[in-house]
Design a protein around this motif. Structure first.
Motif, PDB file in Angstrom:
ATOM      1  N   CYS A 346       0.831  -1.209   0.000  1.00 42.35           N
ATOM      2  CA  CYS A 346       0.000   0.000   0.000  1.00 42.35           C
ATOM      3  C   CYS A 346       0.860   1.252   0.000  1.00 42.35           C
ATOM      4  CB  CYS A 346      -0.932  -0.016   1.209  1.00 42.35           C
ATOM      5  SG  CYS A 346      -1.950   1.477   1.361  1.00 42.35           S
ATOM      6  N   LEU A 347       1.828   1.316   0.896  1.00 40.59           N
ATOM      7  CA  LEU A 347       2.651   2.516   1.023  1.00 40.59           C
ATOM      8  C   LEU A 347       3.479   2.764  -0.224  1.00 40.59           C
ATOM      9  CD1 LEU A 347       3.857   2.101   4.724  1.00 40.59           C
ATOM     10  CD2 LEU A 347       2.011   3.548   3.878  1.00 40.59           C
ATOM     11  N   GLN A 348       3.963   1.708  -0.850  1.00 41.60           N
ATOM     12  CA  GLN A 348       4.793   1.884  -2.037  1.00 41.60           C
ATOM     13  C   GLN A 348       3.958   2.112  -3.296  1.00 41.60           C
ATOM     14  OE1 GLN A 348       7.482  -1.472  -2.247  1.00 41.60           O
ATOM     15  NE2 GLN A 348       8.787  -0.686  -0.619  1.00 41.60           N
ATOM     16  N   SER A 349       2.878   1.361  -3.471  1.00 39.90           N
ATOM     17  CA  SER A 349       2.080   1.502  -4.686  1.00 39.90           C
ATOM     18  C   SER A 349       1.351   2.839  -4.741  1.00 39.90           C
ATOM     19  CB  SER A 349       1.063   0.359  -4.793  1.00 39.90           C
ATOM     20  OG  SER A 349       0.114   0.416  -3.729  1.00 39.90           O
ATOM     21  N   ARG A 350       1.097   3.439  -3.582  1.00 41.70           N
ATOM     22  CA  ARG A 350       0.444   4.758  -3.542  1.00 41.70           C
ATOM     23  C   ARG A 350       1.447   5.891  -3.410  1.00 41.70           C
ATOM     24  NH1 ARG A 350      -5.039   4.578  -3.225  1.00 41.70           N
ATOM     25  NH2 ARG A 350      -5.771   2.471  -3.708  1.00 41.70           N
ATOM     26  N   ASP A 351       2.723   5.597  -3.608  1.00 45.37           N
ATOM     27  CA  ASP A 351       3.797   6.610  -3.565  1.00 45.37           C
ATOM     28  C   ASP A 351       3.869   7.332  -2.231  1.00 45.37           C
ATOM     29  OD1 ASP A 351       4.616   6.102  -6.207  1.00 45.37           O
ATOM     30  OD2 ASP A 351       3.071   7.427  -7.005  1.00 45.37           O
ATOM     31  N   VAL A 352       3.461   6.654  -1.178  1.00 52.07           N
ATOM     32  CA  VAL A 352       3.628   7.219   0.160  1.00 52.07           C
ATOM     33  C   VAL A 352       5.081   7.094   0.583  1.00 52.07           C
ATOM     34  CG1 VAL A 352       2.900   7.082   2.564  1.00 52.07           C
ATOM     35  CG2 VAL A 352       1.249   6.639   0.739  1.00 52.07           C
ATOM     36  N   LEU A 353       5.663   5.927   0.339  1.00 50.71           N
ATOM     37  CA  LEU A 353       7.081   5.692   0.544  1.00 50.71           C
ATOM     38  C   LEU A 353       7.702   5.246  -0.776  1.00 50.71           C
ATOM     39  CD1 LEU A 353       7.199   3.746   3.949  1.00 50.71           C
ATOM     40  CD2 LEU A 353       7.422   6.201   3.551  1.00 50.71           C
ATOM     41  N   PRO A 354       8.978   5.589  -1.018  1.00 47.04           N
ATOM     42  CA  PRO A 354       9.619   5.169  -2.276  1.00 47.04           C
ATOM     43  C   PRO A 354       9.870   3.665  -2.298  1.00 47.04           C
ATOM     44  CG  PRO A 354      11.205   6.227  -0.834  1.00 47.04           C
ATOM     45  CD  PRO A 354       9.864   6.401  -0.183  1.00 47.04           C
ATOM     46  N   LYS A 355       9.892   3.118  -3.497  1.00 47.50           N
ATOM     47  CA  LYS A 355      10.214   1.700  -3.651  1.00 47.50           C
ATOM     48  C   LYS A 355      11.695   1.469  -3.355  1.00 47.50           C
ATOM     49  CE  LYS A 355       6.604   0.526  -7.018  1.00 47.50           C
ATOM     50  NZ  LYS A 355       5.847   1.773  -6.903  1.00 47.50           N
ATOM     51  N   LEU A 356      12.027   0.230  -3.071  1.00 48.33           N
ATOM     52  CA  LEU A 356      13.407  -0.146  -2.777  1.00 48.33           C
ATOM     53  C   LEU A 356      14.101  -0.623  -4.043  1.00 48.33           C
ATOM     54  CD1 LEU A 356      12.755  -2.028   0.573  1.00 48.33           C
ATOM     55  CD2 LEU A 356      13.572   0.309   0.281  1.00 48.33           C
ATOM     56  N   THR A 357      15.429  -0.575  -4.017  1.00 47.80           N
ATOM     57  CA  THR A 357      16.217  -0.996  -5.159  1.00 47.80           C
ATOM     58  C   THR A 357      17.423  -1.788  -4.677  1.00 47.80           C
ATOM     59  OG1 THR A 357      17.488  -0.234  -7.082  1.00 47.80           O
ATOM     60  CG2 THR A 357      17.497   1.186  -5.139  1.00 47.80           C
ATOM     61  N   THR A 358      18.044  -2.533  -5.576  1.00 43.06           N
ATOM     62  CA  THR A 358      19.248  -3.300  -5.217  1.00 43.06           C
ATOM     63  C   THR A 358      20.517  -2.537  -5.550  1.00 43.06           C
ATOM     64  OG1 THR A 358      19.177  -4.402  -7.377  1.00 43.06           O
ATOM     65  CG2 THR A 358      18.086  -5.518  -5.527  1.00 43.06           C
ATOM     66  N   VAL A 359      20.387  -1.412  -6.262  1.00 42.02           N
ATOM     67  CA  VAL A 359      21.558  -0.610  -6.632  1.00 42.02           C
ATOM     68  C   VAL A 359      22.057   0.126  -5.398  1.00 42.02           C
ATOM     69  CG1 VAL A 359      22.407   1.254  -8.098  1.00 42.02           C
ATOM     70  CG2 VAL A 359      20.669  -0.334  -8.961  1.00 42.02           C
ATOM     71  N   ASP A 360      23.319  -0.096  -5.056  1.00 37.16           N
ATOM     72  CA  ASP A 360      23.852   0.493  -3.823  1.00 37.16           C
ATOM     73  C   ASP A 360      25.341   0.743  -4.001  1.00 37.16           C
ATOM     74  OD1 ASP A 360      24.120   1.434  -1.317  1.00 37.16           O
ATOM     75  OD2 ASP A 360      23.610  -0.415  -0.270  1.00 37.16           O
ATOM     76  N   ASP A 361      25.704   1.919  -4.549  1.00 37.47           N
ATOM     77  CA  ASP A 361      27.119   2.241  -4.716  1.00 37.47           C
ATOM     78  C   ASP A 361      27.447   3.517  -3.957  1.00 37.47           C
ATOM     79  OD1 ASP A 361      26.232   4.382  -6.269  1.00 37.47           O
ATOM     80  OD2 ASP A 361      26.366   3.200  -8.110  1.00 37.47           O
ATOM     81  N   VAL A 362      28.688   3.934  -4.027  1.00 36.69           N
ATOM     82  CA  VAL A 362      29.145   5.065  -3.220  1.00 36.69           C
ATOM     83  C   VAL A 362      28.413   6.344  -3.594  1.00 36.69           C
ATOM     84  CG1 VAL A 362      31.135   6.504  -2.667  1.00 36.69           C
ATOM     85  CG2 VAL A 362      31.394   4.025  -2.842  1.00 36.69           C
ATOM     86  N   SER A 363      28.218   6.565  -4.891  1.00 34.63           N
ATOM     87  CA  SER A 363      27.545   7.800  -5.297  1.00 34.63           C
ATOM     88  C   SER A 363      26.123   7.853  -4.747  1.00 34.63           C
ATOM     89  CB  SER A 363      27.516   7.907  -6.826  1.00 34.63           C
ATOM     90  OG  SER A 363      26.781   6.820  -7.384  1.00 34.63           O
TER      91      SER A 363
END
Length: 538
Positions: A346-363
């Motif tokens: 609910c929170l993610q599909s309604r843009d209440v909270l951002p979705k998560l991703t696997t991309v995780d670098d220094v930048s």
């Protein structure tokens, strides 16, 4: 130097030249420093502007509201009420306080009621008045509100319903001075109290004759009637929602109110009550405006609320409230992984909270740090639940993975009591949480939950209803939109009114547009301010 001996003129010249050189050097140095300061100020100003541009760009991209100091500025201009600080302060912590300005008609009706309450209640010996002045000795009629056995949300909704009835029928509302209410609420009326003493003969109210007996007597020789308006009602008590009953109750000085339900919507379906109440609330948000008057926290609780507000919510560009209560189960505090998945979806599909991703670098990490420290883009999430694990799982989920917007998200929880009871401590805790949730920009509340209805109404927020009542299936809809800020009347009653009633075409037309079935509870009724499309709970 000996007296009478003159100084050579060339020495005076050297002294004057030295002094002049020092003065010229000092002036040049000062001018140079001013130039340096001016250049530094220009560089600092340019950097500040760059940071501001970056922050504004991020805010625009994320559709996040900017943080202003307007609340602080308003606080400086507020005339504080020492007897009930929340009365004058609570709007300071809302994004758009101007939206909650009451209508002139409501302000006039409220002031009239306050004067009536003071005239009919100030310096009364309530036990003497009740026991020995049962007959009509003045122009005052009374409504005694007995605290029900439900949860804190049910009790507060019932109290607001009782006050709406008192306001519509010119009854002075007096509240049982035992149990939770006296520990939670301010006195709404300056210079007069609505709490009855602890030694008031409450048993007499409980044992008073019911509405059926009064109807049989045609309301003659009846000085006291107690209404029993729980979710299951007798035929006689359903007659309370008939027009002719209210004309009969005008002759009864004392009316008791015993209920755990919200009935404002159903009361508005009675023409005579609608004629009194509807003009006062052109926005249709009756509970919202009444709650701002009669559901104000006592000073001790208000201080706690303000401390938590500044510790958890203040400075956040987006405030999110999540309220979890598992109705339809033996254990209201049970942790269910499928329920948790519904909350996240609910929170993610309604843009209440951002979705998560696997991309995780220094930048990404540096961008996340910049967003968290240099621009007010963080989201504060307040989780309220009897079960701690929903909070822990949400917090760990967003701490363990980056999100696509690189947004700093902070999770908070006030309590996790594990089970529901009727203790004063739990009532106080629940009331504090309700008020904190009411400051949310976005609310996700459990369907059918009276706990969630209260902050939704106080805050005037159209919530997302979490579809987690009863058995929850993995592929079912995770949540659905509310189409009103007002609470749902779960058990509205549909009495067969046997007495006469006046047909009112304007009232019937109003009901067709503004009374709808609750989206989160089929069979319930809810007040709406505009025509809406049908919703499905999935």
């Amino acid at each position: 130097m000996k007296e009478g001996k003159t100084v050579p003129f060339w020495r005076n010249g050297i002294v004057l030249m030295s002094i002049g050189t020092v003065m010229i050097f000092t002036c040049l140095l000062a001018m140079d420093m001013e130039t340096v300061d001016f250049a530094s100020a220009r560089i600092s100003s340019r950097k500040t502007a760059e940071r501001t541009d970056l922050r504004n760009a991020v805010n625009r991209e994320m559709k996040i509201k900017p943080v202003t100091r307007s609340a602080h500025d308003r606080l400086m201009n507020v005339k504080h009420d020492p007897e009930c600080l929340a009365r004058t302060q609570h709007l300071l912590y809302r994004r758009d306080p101007e939206r909650f300005a009451p209508s002139p008609a409501f302000t006039k009706a409220w002031n009239r009621y306050v004067m009536m309450h003071k005239a009919c209640s100030h310096n009364k010996n309530w036990t003497h008045v009740f026991l020995h002045e049962r007959g009509k000795t003045d122009d005052c009629n009374y409504l005694i509100v007995m605290e029900g056995n439900g949860g804190t949300g049910n009790k507060l909704l019932s109290l607001t319903s009782a006050f709406a009835y008192g306001l519509a029928t010119d009854r002075v509302v007096m509240v049982e001075g035992r149990n939770q209410f006296k520990y939670l609420l301010c006195d709404p009326f300056p210079e007069s109290s609505w709490f009855l003493p602890e030694d008031f003969p409450y048993q007499n109210v409980t044992d008073a004759e019911g509405l059926g007996v009064a109807i049989q007597r045609n309301f003659t020789d009846t000085s006291m009637v107690t209404l029993r308006l729980d979710h299951i009602q007798s035929w006689a008590d359903t007659q309370f929602f008939c027009e002719h009953t209210h004309f009969g109750l005008m002759n009864v000085r004392w009316v008791g109110w015993s209920s755990t339900q919200y009935f404002v919507t159903r009361l508005l379906m009675v023409p005579s009550i609608w004629e009194r109440l509807n003009p006062l609330f052109p926005s249709g948000e009756i509970f919202t405006f009444l709650s701002h008057k009669v559901l104000l926290p006592k000073n001790e609780l208000w201080a706690h609320i303000v401390r938590l507000y500044f510790g958890y919510l203040a400075g956040s560009s987006k405030r999110v409230g999540v309220q979890v209560r598992l109705h339809g189960r033996w254990n209201l505090a049970e942790y269910d992984p499928v329920v948790f998945d519904h909350i996240v979806d609910c929170l993610q599909s309604r843009d209440v909270l951002p979705k998560l991703t696997t991309v995780d670098d220094v930048s990404d990490v540096m961008s996340f740090a910049r967003n968290g420290w240099e621009s007010s883009t963080e989201i504060s999430v307040l989780v309220t639940s009897l079960q701690l694990k929903y909070y822990d799982e949400l917090k760990d989920l967003y701490a363990g993975k980056p999100n696509v917007n690189k947004t700093a998200i902070r999770f908070h929880m006030v309590s996790h009591l594990g089970s529901q009871d009727s203790s004063v401590h739990q009532g106080e805790t629940a009331f504090v949480e309700m008020w904190l949730l009411s400051f949310s920009d976005v609310l996700a509340i459990s369907a059918y939950s009276t706990f969630g209805y209260v902050p939704q109404g106080i805050g005037g927020v159209k919530a997302l209803y979490l579809n987690i009542k009863g058995e929850v299936f993995p592929n079912s809809t995770s949540c659905f939109d509310a189409y009103s800020t007002q609470p749902c009347t779960h058990n509205p009653q549909d009495p067969k009114c046997e007495g006469p009633g006046d047909a009112n075409e304007l009232h019937s037309e109003w009901m067709r547009h503004h009374v709808r079935e609750c989206v989160d509870h089929p069979g319930g009724l809810q007040l709406v301010n505009e025509v809406v499309e049908e919703h499905s709970s999935g």
